[in-house]
Design an enzyme around this catalytic site. Structure first.
Site, PDB file in Angstrom:
ATOM      1  N   TYR A 139      -0.884   7.537  -1.818  1.00  0.00           N
ATOM      2  CA  TYR A 139      -0.039   6.769  -2.736  1.00  0.00           C
ATOM      3  C   TYR A 139      -0.839   6.302  -3.945  1.00  0.00           C
ATOM      4  O   TYR A 139      -0.434   6.519  -5.095  1.00  0.00           O
ATOM      5  CB  TYR A 139       0.559   5.588  -1.996  1.00  0.00           C
ATOM      6  CG  TYR A 139       1.558   4.784  -2.801  1.00  0.00           C
ATOM      7  CD1 TYR A 139       2.758   5.352  -3.229  1.00  0.00           C
ATOM      8  CD2 TYR A 139       1.322   3.448  -3.110  1.00  0.00           C
ATOM      9  CE1 TYR A 139       3.686   4.610  -3.951  1.00  0.00           C
ATOM     10  CE2 TYR A 139       2.244   2.706  -3.827  1.00  0.00           C
ATOM     11  CZ  TYR A 139       3.424   3.287  -4.246  1.00  0.00           C
ATOM     12  OH  TYR A 139       4.333   2.556  -4.967  1.00  0.00           O
ATOM     13  N   GLY A 166      -4.703 -14.217   6.997  1.00  0.00           N
ATOM     14  CA  GLY A 166      -3.578 -14.752   6.235  1.00  0.00           C
ATOM     15  C   GLY A 166      -3.960 -15.350   4.898  1.00  0.00           C
ATOM     16  O   GLY A 166      -3.101 -15.871   4.191  1.00  0.00           O
TER      17      GLY A 166
END
Length: 323
Positions: A147, A209
């Site tokens: 990609y 996170g």
């Protein structure tokens, strides 16, 4: 009123493409949606099928496309890691052969062609936020390279066709975009979190996170695409389109939990290979050249997106699929 044009949107049944088709029709244009329905969905354009100025062509742009057009928006390519990694060779072909075929169409018809490139051309960036002048930090051999490098090749093709053949081009780099019509199984963080939260399933965070993303609501993104296409011929790009608001994955998870009144816990999984640690667009050029900047704040956009997925769940149209 703007003169009506014949406009081709490849990937027109996808998440962003379907919103763009809708807006172009509302502006009075004739729209031809081209899609192979690999990740696009008929449900996204079902409400447009009876429109007198809307047509659908089932076609894979890795094969030549023979159509007449004034403008072409090239949005055709799987854009979420799970989908573009499922068939990486075809992903690369879509970016490279697809661009060659659409630029050939533009050369034959004189159409203006816009490439929807991606912030992934910056890779795991060493410069923050990312301006268009930054050349990127990309692993050319990794699992995301089909990609990342596919879109970098597509950009090169667009500029070479412009220099060699005088094709009128536009290149935009799209940062994380979200909103209604996202696929629940696309593996992107916003759709993952919302569906998990609505089902009171654990919210999956990869890594600690603390990695960041910037989230642009789809209506703002479509505004930017249309402003770019309407810009003067000398405005080629690349131009970043995204919301410069930066949020950690933990901040996003907590916001989704709060807005859905979810009882979900948060679980941590290993970080995928080559996952960028920080991602934030520098939109100085978009502001100056296009007069564009996003106006929908994250909480407002999340509420609209949550409402969409709630409606899908109520109809039994959503099943949670692990990323």
């Amino acid at each position: 009123m703007e003169e009506s044009k014949k406009i081709v949107v490849t990937g027109g049944a996808g998440f962003i493409g379907s919103h763009l088709c809708e807006r172009l029709l509302a502006a009075g244009h004739e729209v031809i949606c081209v899609d192979n329905f690999y990740t696009g969905r008929k449900a996204n354009i079902a409400h447009l099928l009876d429109h007198p100025r809307f047509d659908v062509v089932r076609h894979d742009i890795t094969e030549p496309l023979v159509l007449q057009a004034d403008e072409v928006y090239n949005l055709a390519c799987p854009a979420s890691p799970g989908h573009y990694q499922a068939d990486p060779i075809h992903t690369m072909k879509t970016s490279v052969l697809g661009s060659i075929n659409l630029l050939g169409l533009a050369r034959r018809t004189g159409a203006k062609s816009l490439l929807a490139s991606t912030s992934e051309v910056y890779g795991d960036p060493l410069v923050h936020p990312q301006p268009e002048s930054y050349w990127g930090h990309v692993n050319p051999c990794g699992v995301r390279s089909c990609y990342d490098e596919g879109k970098r090749s597509a950009e090169a093709l667009y500029f070479d066709y412009h220099r060699q053949h005088g094709i009128p081009i536009k290149v935009v780099r799209i940062f994380n975009t979200y909103g209604p019509r996202m696929r629940p199984d696309d593996g992107r963080v916003v759709s993952n979190f919302i569906v998990q939260a609505l089902m009171d399933e654990p919210l999956t965070i990869y890594g600690d996170g603390q990695q960041t993303r910037s989230f642009c609501y789809v209506d703002d993104l479509v505004d930017g695409l249309m402003k770019m296409m309407a810009s003067p011929d000398e405005v080629l790009g690349p131009i970043n389109l995204g919301n410069p608001g930066e949020f950690t994955m933990l901040e996003l998870a907590e916001a989704v939990k709060r807005l859905t009144n979810s009882r979900s816990s948060i679980v941590h999984e290993p970080l995928p290979q080559d996952d960028p640690k920080r991602r934030q667009p520098d939109i100085t050029r978009a502001r100056a050249v296009l007069g564009w900047q996003p106006v929908v704040q994250l909480e407002q956009g999340l509420l609209r997106t949550i409402a969409y997925f709630e409606a899908q769940l109520s109809r039994g149209a959503v099943q949670l699929v692990a990323a």
